[in-house]
Each structure stands twice: as C-alpha cells, then as structure tokens.
Design a protein around this motif. Structure first.
Motif, PDB file in Angstrom:
ATOM      1  N   VAL A   1      13.421 -18.110  21.987  1.00 34.39           N
ATOM      2  CA  VAL A   1      14.338 -18.689  22.971  1.00 34.39           C
ATOM      3  C   VAL A   1      13.588 -19.025  24.262  1.00 34.39           C
ATOM      4  CG1 VAL A   1      16.325 -18.170  24.450  1.00 34.39           C
ATOM      5  CG2 VAL A   1      16.414 -17.638  22.015  1.00 34.39           C
ATOM      6  N   ILE A   2      12.713 -18.141  24.708  1.00 34.52           N
ATOM      7  CA  ILE A   2      11.917 -18.403  25.915  1.00 34.52           C
ATOM      8  C   ILE A   2      11.048 -19.640  25.723  1.00 34.52           C
ATOM      9  CG2 ILE A   2      10.015 -17.509  27.338  1.00 34.52           C
ATOM     10  CD1 ILE A   2      11.249 -14.702  26.898  1.00 34.52           C
ATOM     11  N   LEU A   3      10.413 -19.767  24.556  1.00 36.77           N
ATOM     12  CA  LEU A   3       9.565 -20.933  24.294  1.00 36.77           C
ATOM     13  C   LEU A   3      10.378 -22.219  24.196  1.00 36.77           C
ATOM     14  CD1 LEU A   3       7.028 -19.367  21.785  1.00 36.77           C
ATOM     15  CD2 LEU A   3       6.595 -20.075  24.152  1.00 36.77           C
ATOM     16  N   LEU A   4      11.590 -22.149  23.641  1.00 40.40           N
ATOM     17  CA  LEU A   4      12.458 -23.333  23.584  1.00 40.40           C
ATOM     18  C   LEU A   4      12.889 -23.764  24.979  1.00 40.40           C
ATOM     19  CD1 LEU A   4      14.700 -22.630  20.468  1.00 40.40           C
ATOM     20  CD2 LEU A   4      12.984 -24.419  20.741  1.00 40.40           C
ATOM     21  N   ILE A   5      13.193 -22.808  25.832  1.00 34.47           N
ATOM     22  CA  ILE A   5      13.556 -23.135  27.215  1.00 34.47           C
ATOM     23  C   ILE A   5      12.371 -23.788  27.927  1.00 34.47           C
ATOM     24  CG2 ILE A   5      14.143 -22.120  29.461  1.00 34.47           C
ATOM     25  CD1 ILE A   5      15.869 -20.095  27.874  1.00 34.47           C
ATOM     26  N   LEU A   6      11.174 -23.262  27.704  1.00 28.53           N
ATOM     27  CA  LEU A   6       9.970 -23.880  28.272  1.00 28.53           C
ATOM     28  C   LEU A   6       9.835 -25.320  27.795  1.00 28.53           C
ATOM     29  CD1 LEU A   6       7.136 -23.864  29.691  1.00 28.53           C
ATOM     30  CD2 LEU A   6       6.243 -23.109  27.481  1.00 28.53           C
ATOM     31  N   ALA A   7      10.014 -25.556  26.498  1.00 30.47           N
ATOM     32  CA  ALA A   7       9.875 -26.904  25.947  1.00 30.47           C
ATOM     33  C   ALA A   7      10.911 -27.860  26.540  1.00 30.47           C
ATOM     34  CB  ALA A   7       9.993 -26.859  24.422  1.00 30.47           C
TER      35      ALA A   7
END
Length: 96
Positions: free
Chosen positions: A72-78
């Motif tokens: 989820v953190i990586l998706l928000i970053l993307a």
C-alpha cells in the motif's frame, strides 16, 4: 542471512541508487531535465517511503500484514509520483 542493520542500510541505500539514474541522465543526456527542486521532491518522496517501510518492518509482527502495508505504501508512492510527473488526476497538487 542479513542482520537487522544490513536490512536497514539496504532499505535506505535503494533510494540513493534510484536517484543516481536521473543524476547520470542529467549529466550525460539532454533528454533529462531535472532541476534541484525535482531532486528535492524525489529525495523527500523516496526517503519518506523508505522510512515508512522500515517502520512497518520493525513494528508490524505478522508477515502478511507487513507485506500488505508495504505494498500500500509503494502504491501511494507510485500514485503521487505519477501525479507529480504527468498530472493524471489533474489536481492542484500537480500544478494543474
């Protein structure tokens, strides 16, 4: 097997390695046109993400939850990166 310290160093070294790509592109190619503010925003985004993932890795006990929260953190970053790069949502956040 990696120690906790080695894992932490790896987590924070990855953003540095990723930032070398546009830096080298700026130095050797005319297609890259990153300014200092672009690098500052990238540093803030990447190191904040690394900090959050490291925090999740240290505090969340269950492996499944740890992986899910990290994704989820990586998706928000993307999503934030894409919005800043091309303004896919057309928000004022991206300067639209």
């Amino acid at each position: 097997m990696m120690t906790q310290k080695q894992k932490t160093i790896t987590i924070y070294a990855l953003p540095l390695a990723l930032l070398c790509i546009p830096l080298l592109g700026n130095l050797f190619s005319k297609e890259f046109n990153w300014t200092a503010s672009d690098f500052l925003v990238a540093v803030a985004l990447l190191f904040t993400t690394a900090f959050l993932i490291n925090l999740v890795r240290r505090t969340v006990k269950k492996q499944n939850h740890r992986v899910l929260v990290s994704i989820v953190i990586l998706l928000i970053l993307a999503l934030i990166w894409a919005e800043l790069a091309v303004g896919i949502f057309g928000s004022p956040f991206a300067g639209s």
